[in-house]
Design a protein around this motif. Structure first.
Motif, PDB file in Angstrom:
ATOM      1  N   TYR A 193       0.850  -1.201   0.000  1.00 54.39           N
ATOM      2  CA  TYR A 193       0.000   0.000   0.000  1.00 54.39           C
ATOM      3  C   TYR A 193       0.881   1.244   0.000  1.00 54.39           C
ATOM      4  O   TYR A 193       1.781   1.359   0.835  1.00 54.39           O
ATOM      5  N   LEU A 194       0.548   2.192  -0.870  1.00 52.88           N
ATOM      6  CA  LEU A 194       1.292   3.462  -0.864  1.00 52.88           C
ATOM      7  C   LEU A 194       0.657   4.409   0.151  1.00 52.88           C
ATOM      8  O   LEU A 194      -0.542   4.692   0.081  1.00 52.88           O
ATOM      9  N   VAL A 195       1.476   4.883   1.076  1.00 59.25           N
ATOM     10  CA  VAL A 195       0.992   5.838   2.082  1.00 59.25           C
ATOM     11  C   VAL A 195       1.998   6.985   2.194  1.00 59.25           C
ATOM     12  O   VAL A 195       3.125   6.880   1.703  1.00 59.25           O
ATOM     13  N   PHE A 196       1.568   8.068   2.861  1.00 58.95           N
ATOM     14  CA  PHE A 196       2.491   9.173   3.128  1.00 58.95           C
ATOM     15  C   PHE A 196       2.543   9.421   4.627  1.00 58.95           C
ATOM     16  O   PHE A 196       1.529   9.357   5.321  1.00 58.95           O
ATOM     17  N   LYS A 197       3.774   9.720   5.101  1.00 59.97           N
ATOM     18  CA  LYS A 197       4.007   9.704   6.548  1.00 59.97           C
ATOM     19  C   LYS A 197       3.856  11.046   7.241  1.00 59.97           C
ATOM     20  O   LYS A 197       3.734  11.096   8.448  1.00 59.97           O
ATOM     21  N   GLN A 198       3.980  12.129   6.506  1.00 60.58           N
ATOM     22  CA  GLN A 198       3.838  13.440   7.158  1.00 60.58           C
ATOM     23  C   GLN A 198       3.185  14.416   6.191  1.00 60.58           C
ATOM     24  O   GLN A 198       3.242  14.212   4.977  1.00 60.58           O
ATOM     25  N   PRO A 199       2.554  15.467   6.706  1.00 59.59           N
ATOM     26  CA  PRO A 199       1.821  16.351   5.797  1.00 59.59           C
ATOM     27  C   PRO A 199       2.741  17.223   4.940  1.00 59.59           C
ATOM     28  O   PRO A 199       3.815  17.629   5.384  1.00 59.59           O
ATOM     29  N   TRP A 200       2.327  17.485   3.743  1.00 62.37           N
ATOM     30  CA  TRP A 200       2.945  18.441   2.836  1.00 62.37           C
ATOM     31  C   TRP A 200       1.936  19.590   2.747  1.00 62.37           C
ATOM     32  O   TRP A 200       0.740  19.390   3.061  1.00 62.37           O
ATOM     33  N   PRO A 201       2.353  20.780   2.306  1.00 58.60           N
ATOM     34  CA  PRO A 201       1.434  21.925   2.424  1.00 58.60           C
ATOM     35  C   PRO A 201       0.145  21.790   1.616  1.00 58.60           C
ATOM     36  O   PRO A 201      -0.874  22.353   1.992  1.00 58.60           O
ATOM     37  N   GLY A 202       0.167  21.010   0.510  1.00 57.58           N
ATOM     38  CA  GLY A 202      -1.002  20.969  -0.372  1.00 57.58           C
ATOM     39  C   GLY A 202      -2.039  19.929   0.002  1.00 57.58           C
ATOM     40  O   GLY A 202      -3.046  19.783  -0.708  1.00 57.58           O
ATOM     41  N   ILE A 203      -1.846  19.193   1.070  1.00 62.05           N
ATOM     42  CA  ILE A 203      -2.799  18.121   1.398  1.00 62.05           C
ATOM     43  C   ILE A 203      -4.180  18.714   1.727  1.00 62.05           C
ATOM     44  O   ILE A 203      -4.289  19.783   2.332  1.00 62.05           O
ATOM     45  N   MET A 204      -5.238  18.020   1.290  1.00 69.18           N
ATOM     46  CA  MET A 204      -6.611  18.409   1.638  1.00 69.18           C
ATOM     47  C   MET A 204      -6.744  18.504   3.144  1.00 69.18           C
ATOM     48  O   MET A 204      -6.021  17.823   3.882  1.00 69.18           O
ATOM     49  N   ARG A 205      -7.690  19.306   3.608  1.00 75.83           N
ATOM     50  CA  ARG A 205      -7.863  19.452   5.058  1.00 75.83           C
ATOM     51  C   ARG A 205      -9.032  18.629   5.584  1.00 75.83           C
ATOM     52  O   ARG A 205      -9.068  18.247   6.741  1.00 75.83           O
ATOM     53  N   THR A 206     -10.025  18.401   4.726  1.00 73.17           N
ATOM     54  CA  THR A 206     -11.175  17.593   5.140  1.00 73.17           C
ATOM     55  C   THR A 206     -12.023  17.287   3.901  1.00 73.17           C
ATOM     56  O   THR A 206     -11.700  17.729   2.797  1.00 73.17           O
TER      57      THR A 206
END
Ligand code: PRX
Length: 683
Positions: free
Chosen positions: A497-510
């Motif tokens: 599974y591809l996941v990301f470990k920490q937020p980057w500035p462009g990530i959706m908020r909700t």
């Protein structure tokens, strides 16, 4: 046929790009990357300095929780800082960077010869005018505005005008049906709709106002308060300059054709009439970096579209930075992204990213095959396009027509080619590289999602040796991991599974109005990680290869669809008792829809019914969701607990007899029957 050695080969960036490149080597990328993930505050803090802030952040630069077991998921970048994204895209470029006379967009109409251009200062004036129009209609900060327009300059103007006054835009792709538009208007409670009279997509006349009217009626029936509709006179237009002077319609007969539209004086207003008396000056609304910027709907695996919500500060930094590095943007570039603004690619890489950099872009209304299959390359030559960004489905369509229509055009201006939306098969990659780019242009295969706001995995044009079909390495600020089913991180060569470990500035908020679904969809399966829903492989050199969706989603021509939404459209037909939809490989679209239906008593499976079902899905969702195959099933294979086994249906659709374990099935007898009555050819 791609030979294994061709695919395994590393394709090196061309030396011509190096002298001016922002990132001229792999080691340079690695240095910047390390800083971006180890010191995100410093890295993004430096980026933020390039933009105008009315006031600085009051709390931490980055504050977040990615772990559902520790409480509510939230992500905040630069909370407390105030700015306006429209001001940064336009006023800053016009006043501070002196780019007022630079072309922001070359607009190329569907019909060759129908074109226009707009400079940064003209765009600023139009946006201010329309922002004033919106304010005069009572629109204020936080209101939601639905935009349902073809690829015309007014679409960008409308989006930026919303951003200028702090209203949220919800752009709905103009290929969507009245039902889809209505759903989206209701979901986020839009107070105003912006649409157009009509437009041509290739040969096809789309009476957009008519579809919008139908949607508005449906919204009204369901209690929506939306009472205002602003209509751009596009097909029957007169050119109206900023100073209010008019020139007659372009000398193209078909454009002057009178489109019959119904006018409802209680709701409808002409765009140009409202604009003619609006001032070209408009004080921006100063917003918090974490204020909402836009909502964009994407398919959800439950069947209902999800309203992905982006906020303005982090999104601005991320769209601008990824555009600059991934396309190695240079001031003299002419950039063309063929995506429709109705999708996230058109938001981040046709609107926000390029304008934040002061870039000149092409905005194309038409389709790659009209009036002929050489259209893309004739546009590349017409505007001397240097950076070109398209989808694998378009590349495969061009491939089908051979090299000749490409080679008829020079394309010598091209420097970088991009791909987005779905995995690019090595054959299409090599064709793009050799035939379109003449082995001169690096290909940036960009993996990302509506939810990520910008590029997550991608090569950089002058730094990354490329492998055909691989999205290479993470972009700045992005920390990928590959997990196994038990949630353990896999090191080195691995698949999972591809996941990301920490937020980057462009990530959706909700997800708009549904934070719980946001947490469940993206953060529940593996606490502590953002879960993409894609499978992924990392090879021995650390390159990432997307292997496709692992949920009930499919990707038709680069557009995500959920099997559930197509199933519910089929189930609305009175003849249908059960429906199961699976993905099927398609040579041009990548994937297409293969549907199994069971019938209610008293109905017969006929050609007529198949046509009706296709029409029904088209009308409920839009033409992109039209099924390629519909097979009659006396019953569907199910587990003993009654769950339809789509895994088996996928194999039946593909005629793959290797079915694995069938012991959990309640009715294995049906399988043979379904194999024998497969649809072999497209209906
Ligand atoms: O499955 C991945 C695929 O498209 C999905 C995201 O779709 P959407 O939100 O509509 O955004 C499309 C444009 C960014 C992903 O989960 N996808 C997108 N780009 C790639 C890709 N799959 C493989 N390679 C890509 N470059």
């Amino acid at each position: 046929m791609v030979l294994p050695e061709e695919q395994a080969r590393l394709y090196q960036p061309r030396p011509e790009l190096l002298p001016a490149a922002h990132v001229p080597s792999l080691s340079h990328y690695e240095r910047l990357y390390q800083r971006s993930v180890e010191e995100p505050h410093e890295f993004w803090g430096d980026v933020a300095k390039e933009f105008y802030w009315k006031s600085h952040h009051t709390g931490p630069f980055l504050n977040y929780n990615f772990d559902v077991t520790k409480g509510r998921i939230f992500i905040e970048w630069m909370k407390g800082a105030t700015t306006n994204i429209c001001y940064n895209l336009l006023d800053r470029n016009v006043n501070e960077k002196k780019l007022g006379d630079k072309i922001a967009f070359y607009w190329e109409g569907n019909e060759p010869g129908d074109s226009a251009k707009i400079t940064y200062s003209e765009l600023l004036h139009k946006v201010c005018q329309f922002a004033n129009v919106l304010r005069s209609q009572g629109v204020k900060k936080g209101d939601r505005i639905s935009i349902y327009l073809p690829m015309i300059v007014e679409l960008v103007v409308a989006m930026l005008a919303c951003a200028r006054i702090g209203a949220l835009h919800s752009v709905v792709f103009a290929g969507f049906s009245a039902d889809s538009l209505c759903e989206r208007i209701l979901n986020c409670g839009c107070s105003l709709l912006i649409t157009a009279d009509a437009f041509y997509r290739g040969d096809k006349l789309i009476n957009l106002k008519h579809i919008a009217d139908e949607a508005l009626q449906k919204c009204k029936d369901r209690g929506s308060p939306l009472k205002k509709c602003i209509v751009v006179k596009h097909l029957g237009r007169e050119e109206i300059a900023v100073d209010g002077t008019c020139t007659k319609s372009p000398p193209l007969k078909r454009l002057c054709q009178d489109v019959q539209i119904l006018w409802n004086p209680a709701t409808d207003m002409w765009w140009h009439e409202l604009m003619s008396s609006a001032s070209t000056e408009c004080e921006p609304e100063w917003c918090d970096a974490e204020d909402e910027l836009f909502i964009l709907y994407t398919s959800g695996s439950t069947g209902k579209p999800k309203g992905v919500l982006h906020t303005l500060g982090g999104y601005m930094l991320f769209a601008a930075t990824s555009f600059k590095y991934v396309f190695d943007y240079q001031p003299e570039d002419v950039y063309w992204c063929t995506a429709d603004i109705g999708w996230i690619t058109g938001h981040s890489y046709l609107t926000y990213g390029p304008l934040a950099n002061g870039a000149t872009s092409v905005l194309f209304e038409g389709v790659p095959t009209y009036p002929d299959v050489g259209r893309m390359w004739s546009i590349v030559d017409k505007y001397k396009v240097t950076k070109f960004y398209t989808a694998p489905t378009a590349i495969r369509l061009m491939m089908k027509h051979g090299e000749e229509p490409v080679k008829k055009h020079s394309r010598k201006s091209l420097k970088v080619l991009g791909s987005v939306g779905e995995p690019i098969n090595p054959e299409a990659w090599l064709w793009y590289y050799r035939v379109v780019g003449e082995e001169r242009c690096p290909i940036v295969d960009t993996f990302w999602q509506t939810e990520t706001g910008g590029h997550m995995l991608t090569p950089l044009p002058a730094a990354t040796p490329m492998k055909p079909g691989s999205a290479a390495f993470p972009f700045f600020g992005v920390v990928p991991a590959i997990l196994n089913e038990s949630g353990e991180e896999l090191e080195g060569e691995a698949e999972g599974y591809l996941v990301f470990k920490q937020p980057w500035p462009g990530i959706m908020r909700t997800l708009y109005g549904n934070h719980q679904q946001f947490e469940t969809t993206y953060f529940k399966k593996f606490p502590g990680y953002y879960v993409t829903g894609d499978g992924c492989r990392r090879d021995k050199d650390g390159y990432y290869w997307i292997t496709g969706r692992i949920d009930d989603m499919l990707n038709v021509s680069g557009h995500l669809l959920s099997t559930a939404e197509v199933e519910s459209a089929l189930l609305e037909h009175t003849a249908i008792s059960e429906a199961a939809v699976v993905s099927h490989p398609h040579p041009l679209k990548g994937e297409c829809l293969y549907c199994f239906v069971t019938l209610r008593d008293g109905h017969e499976f006929t050609k007529n019914l198949t046509d009706e079902l296709k029409k029904q899905v088209r009308e409920k969702i839009g033409p992109i969701a039209t099924p390629d195959y519909i097979q009659y099933a006396p019953s569907l294979p199910k587990t003993r607990s009654g769950k339809i086994t789509r895994r088996i249906l996928r194999k039946i659709a593909k005629n793959d007899q290797d079915l694995g374990d069938l012991s959990t099935l309640a009715n294995p007898g049906i399988i043979k029957h379904l194999f024998n009555s497969r649809c072999d050819t497209k209906q």
